[in-house]
Write a protein that holds these residues in place. Structure first.
Motif, PDB file in Angstrom:
ATOM      1  N   UNK A  93       0.843  -1.191   0.000  1.00  0.00           N
ATOM      2  CA  UNK A  93       0.000   0.000   0.000  1.00  0.00           C
ATOM      3  C   UNK A  93       0.882   1.247   0.000  1.00  0.00           C
ATOM      4  N   UNK A  94       0.299   2.341  -0.461  1.00  0.00           N
ATOM      5  CA  UNK A  94       1.047   3.595  -0.572  1.00  0.00           C
ATOM      6  C   UNK A  94       0.397   4.627   0.344  1.00  0.00           C
ATOM      7  N   UNK A  95       1.119   4.965   1.404  1.00  0.00           N
ATOM      8  CA  UNK A  95       0.590   5.824   2.468  1.00  0.00           C
ATOM      9  C   UNK A  95       1.014   7.268   2.232  1.00  0.00           C
ATOM     10  N   UNK A  96       0.063   8.171   2.371  1.00  0.00           N
ATOM     11  CA  UNK A  96       0.286   9.607   2.187  1.00  0.00           C
ATOM     12  C   UNK A  96       1.141  10.142   3.332  1.00  0.00           C
ATOM     13  N   UNK A  97       2.203  10.855   2.992  1.00  0.00           N
ATOM     14  CA  UNK A  97       3.108  11.437   3.998  1.00  0.00           C
ATOM     15  C   UNK A  97       3.409  12.886   3.611  1.00  0.00           C
ATOM     16  N   UNK A  98       2.677  13.830   4.185  1.00  0.00           N
ATOM     17  CA  UNK A  98       2.868  15.238   3.848  1.00  0.00           C
ATOM     18  C   UNK A  98       4.272  15.706   4.206  1.00  0.00           C
ATOM     19  N   UNK A  99       4.794  15.251   5.353  1.00  0.00           N
ATOM     20  CA  UNK A  99       6.045  15.818   5.873  1.00  0.00           C
ATOM     21  C   UNK A  99       7.239  14.874   5.754  1.00  0.00           C
ATOM     22  N   UNK A 100       7.146  13.670   6.238  1.00  0.00           N
ATOM     23  CA  UNK A 100       8.247  12.716   6.117  1.00  0.00           C
ATOM     24  C   UNK A 100       7.665  11.314   6.160  1.00  0.00           C
ATOM     25  N   UNK A 101       8.461  10.339   5.794  1.00  0.00           N
ATOM     26  CA  UNK A 101       7.964   8.964   5.763  1.00  0.00           C
ATOM     27  C   UNK A 101       7.825   8.364   7.155  1.00  0.00           C
ATOM     28  N   UNK A 102       8.312   9.085   8.171  1.00  0.00           N
ATOM     29  CA  UNK A 102       8.050   8.660   9.547  1.00  0.00           C
ATOM     30  C   UNK A 102       6.797   9.336  10.096  1.00  0.00           C
ATOM     31  N   UNK A 103       6.239  10.283   9.338  1.00  0.00           N
ATOM     32  CA  UNK A 103       5.030  10.996   9.760  1.00  0.00           C
ATOM     33  C   UNK A 103       3.917  10.651   8.779  1.00  0.00           C
ATOM     34  N   UNK A 104       3.163   9.625   9.130  1.00  0.00           N
ATOM     35  CA  UNK A 104       2.155   9.063   8.223  1.00  0.00           C
ATOM     36  C   UNK A 104       0.820   9.758   8.455  1.00  0.00           C
ATOM     37  N   UNK A 105       0.192  10.205   7.370  1.00  0.00           N
ATOM     38  CA  UNK A 105      -1.009  11.023   7.485  1.00  0.00           C
ATOM     39  C   UNK A 105      -2.235  10.192   7.849  1.00  0.00           C
ATOM     40  N   UNK A 106      -3.027  10.747   8.753  1.00  0.00           N
ATOM     41  CA  UNK A 106      -4.269  10.114   9.187  1.00  0.00           C
ATOM     42  C   UNK A 106      -5.383  10.410   8.187  1.00  0.00           C
ATOM     43  N   UNK A 107      -6.350   9.503   8.120  1.00  0.00           N
ATOM     44  CA  UNK A 107      -7.428   9.604   7.143  1.00  0.00           C
ATOM     45  C   UNK A 107      -8.724  10.004   7.832  1.00  0.00           C
ATOM     46  N   UNK A 108      -9.037  11.280   7.808  1.00  0.00           N
ATOM     47  CA  UNK A 108     -10.232  11.758   8.486  1.00  0.00           C
ATOM     48  C   UNK A 108     -11.509  11.468   7.714  1.00  0.00           C
ATOM     49  N   UNK A 109     -11.394  10.834   6.566  1.00  0.00           N
ATOM     50  CA  UNK A 109     -12.600  10.337   5.913  1.00  0.00           C
ATOM     51  C   UNK A 109     -13.243   9.235   6.753  1.00  0.00           C
ATOM     52  N   UNK A 110     -12.467   8.636   7.624  1.00  0.00           N
ATOM     53  CA  UNK A 110     -12.962   7.637   8.567  1.00  0.00           C
ATOM     54  C   UNK A 110     -13.372   8.352   9.860  1.00  0.00           C
ATOM     55  N   UNK A 111     -14.653   8.403  10.198  1.00  0.00           N
ATOM     56  CA  UNK A 111     -15.092   9.120  11.401  1.00  0.00           C
ATOM     57  C   UNK A 111     -14.453   8.604  12.685  1.00  0.00           C
ATOM     58  N   UNK A 112     -13.989   7.365  12.676  1.00  0.00           N
ATOM     59  CA  UNK A 112     -13.347   6.815  13.863  1.00  0.00           C
ATOM     60  C   UNK A 112     -12.089   7.603  14.226  1.00  0.00           C
ATOM     61  N   UNK A 113     -11.403   8.148  13.224  1.00  0.00           N
ATOM     62  CA  UNK A 113     -10.214   8.961  13.482  1.00  0.00           C
ATOM     63  C   UNK A 113     -10.624  10.235  14.217  1.00  0.00           C
ATOM     64  N   UNK A 114     -11.704  10.868  13.771  1.00  0.00           N
ATOM     65  CA  UNK A 114     -12.215  12.054  14.453  1.00  0.00           C
ATOM     66  C   UNK A 114     -12.586  11.725  15.895  1.00  0.00           C
ATOM     67  N   UNK A 115     -13.243  10.586  16.103  1.00  0.00           N
ATOM     68  CA  UNK A 115     -13.632  10.191  17.458  1.00  0.00           C
ATOM     69  C   UNK A 115     -12.410  10.010  18.355  1.00  0.00           C
ATOM     70  N   UNK A 116     -11.351   9.436  17.812  1.00  0.00           N
ATOM     71  CA  UNK A 116     -10.136   9.248  18.600  1.00  0.00           C
ATOM     72  C   UNK A 116      -9.572  10.594  19.047  1.00  0.00           C
ATOM     73  N   UNK A 117      -9.600  11.577  18.167  1.00  0.00           N
ATOM     74  CA  UNK A 117      -9.052  12.879  18.534  1.00  0.00           C
ATOM     75  C   UNK A 117      -9.962  13.643  19.493  1.00  0.00           C
TER      76      UNK A 117
END
Length: 589
Positions: free
Chosen positions: A203-227
Motif C-alpha cells: 500500500x502507498x501511504x500519504x506522507x505530507x512531511x516525512x515517511x516517519x510521519x504518516x497522514x491520518x485519514x479523516x474520511x474515517x469518522x473513527x479517526x475524528x472520534x479518537x481525537x
C-alpha cells in the motif's frame, strides 16, 4: 430522547454532514453526533451548570496575556526531570510577566523533535509525567499541540495498520500510484507516498512531511472520534490552548491541492464548537504556515480559530530591520483586518521552526526574498527547501524557510554585521509587543540564544540550529553576570512589565498604521474605552532619525510621555530624535 441541548445537537450534526457529505460512512449522522458529544462528556446537566459561568469572548485574553514558547527539555538539570526544571525557570524568572506557556509536543515520539507522535495519551518519560504537566497548568495557562494531521510510523496505530487489525488498522490515508497528485501542495521534497508492505499487500501511504510521519485519514469518522477522546484527556490535564498543528493539510482529495479544503475548515469549526462547550475558556490556535490571505481564512466568521499565527510578521519584520526600510511591513499592516470580537492574532517573530517564507509570497518580490535569504545565510542561517514544478513541468526546489536563531538573524544589515545587534533585537520585540494580538515569545529569544551548530550537526536537521538545550546551572550563571543574555532578558522583561499595564495594548484594541517615512515604523493603539492612546514609534534603521510631535497629532489637553524611557512629550513643536533602533511608546496615561 437525546440528553443533549437541541441547538448543540443540530449544529454538531450539520457540521458532520458538511464534512462527510461526499464520504460513504457506515453510521448515521445522528448516531455520530451523539457519540462525539458523549466522548466529550457534554451531558446536558453538566453543560447547563457550566453555562452559568460562561467566559465572554472579550475575557479570553487581555494586555497581560503573553505566551512563552518552549520545548519541555529546553532546560536540563542533574537528577531532575526537564518539566520540573522548566517550572523552576518560569517561577524563578518569569513570574508575573509570563502567564501562559506553550510546551511543544511532550509525548513519546520517533522524529521531528516531538511532531512524530507515537502515543498521544502519554507524556514522554524523559521529560516527566502528567503530574508535571498538571503542575505547570495550575500556575500558567497551558498551550499544547494537537498533532492532528499525522502520527509516527512507529505508533501502535500504524503497526496495527500494517497487521490489518486492531485500533488504527483503518486510520491512514492511502492512495494509488496512478492518482492525479500533481496539484498537491506540501512543504517537503521527499516523495509524497510511502511504500508500505501490509497484511493486505503493498500500500502507498500519504506522507505530507516525512515517511516517519504518516497522514491520518479523516474520511474515517473513527479517526475524528479518537481525537475527540484525546482533546477530552488534554482538557482534563489542564490544557486550555490547543495548537492545531499542520491543520491546513488535514483533508486530501486527488486532483486538488489538498490544502485548505472546505472539509478542513469544517473540522476546525466542529472542534471549536465542541471544545467551547466542554470548556468555555479554552482557545484554538491554527498553525498554518501558508500565504497570508489563506492564513486569515482560518478565522472563518469568528467560528473557527480563536487565534491565527501571524506567520508573515517574522520575515517582514526581519526584512525591515536588515534593509532599514519599512515599506512592505507598513503595507502589510495596513492590509490586516481588525480581528472580530472573540478572535485575535498570535504574534511571534521566532519559534522552534525556521522563519517561513511562504507567508510573504505576493508581499515581497522574488528578488527581495532572495536578498533576505542570502543575508541570513551570511549570518549563519541554513535553508530548508520544498519541491515544486516549473511551467515546463520540471521538478525544482524553492526556499521554504530559513533556519537561524533570531538573535543571530539580527546581528547586522545588508551591509554586514555591526555593533547594533542587541539594539536591533530589542527593537524587533518592542514592535511585536505593541501590535494588535497576543505575543508569543520563543524561550531562545527571551534568552538571546545563539545558533547551535553543534546540535544541528548532531541531529542532521537544520531546525536544530534554533533548538538549544540549556544546562540550567550554566544559564543561571550567565543571567547573574554581564552577558548579552542578561542584558536582553532584563530589557524584554521590563517591556513586558510595561505592556501588561496598558489597556491600549489589549489584543483587540484599535490599531492604525502611521506614516513617518520609510526609516520609521509607527502605529497607534487606542483602548476600548478610548481613554488611553499609545503611539508606537520605532527607528528601524542604523542611523539616527527624527520627527515632529505635530506629525502624530497628540491631543494638546493630555499629558504625554514615553512609557519606555519616561521622557515627557509636552510641546507639539517638539523635535524628537531617535537613536538607531530606538522605540517610543508615547502614551497619555
Amino acid at each position: 430522547m437525546s440528553i443533549f441541548d437541541s441547538a448543540l445537537l443540530q449544529r454538531t450534526q450539520h457540521l458532520l454532514e458538511m464534512i462527510y457529505h461526499e464520504t460513504n460512512i457506515n453510521v448515521s449522522f445522528e448516531m455520530l453526533t451523539e457519540t462525539l458529544l458523549q466522548e466529550m462528556r457534554l451531558e446536558s446537566e453538566s453543560h447547563q451548570i457550566a453555562s452559568h459561568d460562561q467566559v465572554r469572548p472579550s475575557d479570553l485574553w487581555d494586555q497581560s496575556t503573553t505566551v512563552m514558547i518552549t520545548y519541555g527539555d529546553s532546560f536540563l538539570a542533574a537528577k531532575e526531570k526537564p518539566l520540573i526544571t522548566l517550572k523552576h525557570f518560569l517561577d524563578e524568572h518569569c513570574e508575573g510577566l509570563i502567564n501562559s506557556v506553550h510546551i511543544l509536543p511532550f509525548f513519546p515520539f520517533s522524529s521531528d523533535d516531538g511532531f512524530s507522535v507515537m502515543d498521544f495519551s502519554s507524556v514522554n518519560e524523559a521529560l516527566g509525567d502528567w503530574a508535571d504537566i498538571e503542575s505547570i497548568s495550575q500556575d500558567y495557562r497551558l498551550m499544547a499541540d494537537l498533532v492532528i494531521n499525522h502520527c509516527s510510523s512507529r505508533s501502535l496505530w500504524f503497526q496495527n495498520f500494517i497487521k490489518g487489525e486492531g485500533p488504527g488498522h483503518d486510520y491512514f490515508y492511502t492512495e494509488s500510484l496512478d492518482a492525479d497528485l500533481s496539484q498537491v501542495v506540501r512543504p517537503r521534497t521527499s516523495p509524497l507516498l510511502r511504500e508500505t508492505q501490509t497484511d493486505k499487500g503493498l500500500q502507498y501511504v500519504w506522507c505530507t512531511f516525512s515517511h516517519d510521519q504518516v497522514d491520518l485519514d479523516f474520511r474515517n469518522p473513527e479517526v475524528l472520534l479518537q481525537f475527540i477522546k484525546i482533546i477530552r484527556q488534554y482538557l482534563d490535564m489542564g490544557v486550555r490552548i490547543f495548537r492545531l498543528d499542520a491543520i491546513a493539510f488535514l483533508w486530501k482529495k486527488i486532483a486538488s491541492s489538498s490544502i485548505n479544503l472546505e472539509e478542513t475548515h469544517n473540522v476546525v469549526r466542529l472542534l471549536r464548537l465542541l471544545i467551547e462547550h466542554a470548556q468555555s475558556d479554552a482557545v484554538i490556535i491554527t498553525e498554518t504556515n501558508i500565504p497570508n490571505r489563506e492564513n486569515l481564512s482560518y478565522f472563518g466568521n469568528a467560528n473557527e480559530a480563536h487565534c491565527v499565527y501571524n506567520f508573515a510578521l517574522p520575515p517582514l519584520l526581519i526584512n525591515t530591520l536588515i534593509t532599514g526600510n519599512s515599506h512592505h511591513l507598513k503595507l502589510w499592516l495596513m492590509s490586516m483586518p481588525p480581528a472580530q470580537l472573540g478572535t485575535t492574532y498570535f504574534n511571534f517573530i521566532a519559534s522552534h521552526d525556521g522563519m517561513g517564507l511562504r507567508p510573504v509570497e505576493g508581499i515581497l518580490a522574488d528578488d527581495e526574498t532572495q536578498v533576505l535569504v542570502d543575508t541570513l545565510q551570511d549570518f549563519g542561517g541554513r535553508i530548508s527547501w520544498r519541491a515544486l514544478e516549473n511551467e515546463e513541468g520540471e521538478a525544482i526546489q524553492k526556499p521554504y524557510e530559513v533556519n537561524i536563531s533570531l538573535f543571530d538573524a539580527l546581528q547586522g544589515t545588508l551591509k554586514g554585521k555591526d555593533e547594533l545587534g542587541i539594539d536591533r533585537f530589542i527593537c524587533a520585540h518592542a514592535i511585536m509587543l505593541g501590535l494588535e494580538g497576543i505575543p508569543g515569545i520563543y524561550v531562545h529569544s527571551l534568552l538571546a540564544t545563539r545558533n547551535d551548530y553543534q546540535r544541528m550537526e548532531h541531529t542532521g536537521h537544520n531546525r536544530s540550529i534554533n533548538r538549544h538545550q540549556w544546562q540550567y546551572d550554566e544559564l543561571e550563571g550567565l543571567l547573574e553576570e554581564k552577558s548579552h543574555h542578561k542584558k536582553v532578558f532584563t530589557e524584554l522583561k521590563r517591556l513586558l512589565a510595561i505592556r501588561q499595564q496598558q489597556k491600549a495594548f489589549h489584543p483587540n484594541a484599535t490599531q492604525f498604521t502611521l506614516h513617518l517615512g520609510y526609516s520609521i515604523f509607527a502605529y497607534w493603539r487606542q483602548s476600548h474605552d478610548r481613554k488611553q492612546s499609545i503611539f508606537c514609534i520605532s527607528n528601524i534603521s542604523d542611523v539616527a532619525q527624527e520627527f515632529m510631535l505635530s506629525d502624530i497629532n497628540l491631543v494638546s489637553t493630555d499629558d504625554w510621555h514615553d512609557l519606555i524611557s519616561g521622557a515627557e512629550m509636552t510641546r507639539q513643536d517638539m523635535l524628537v530624535q531617535l537613536t538607531p533602533y530606538q522605540t517610543l511608546w508615547i502614551s497619555n496615561s
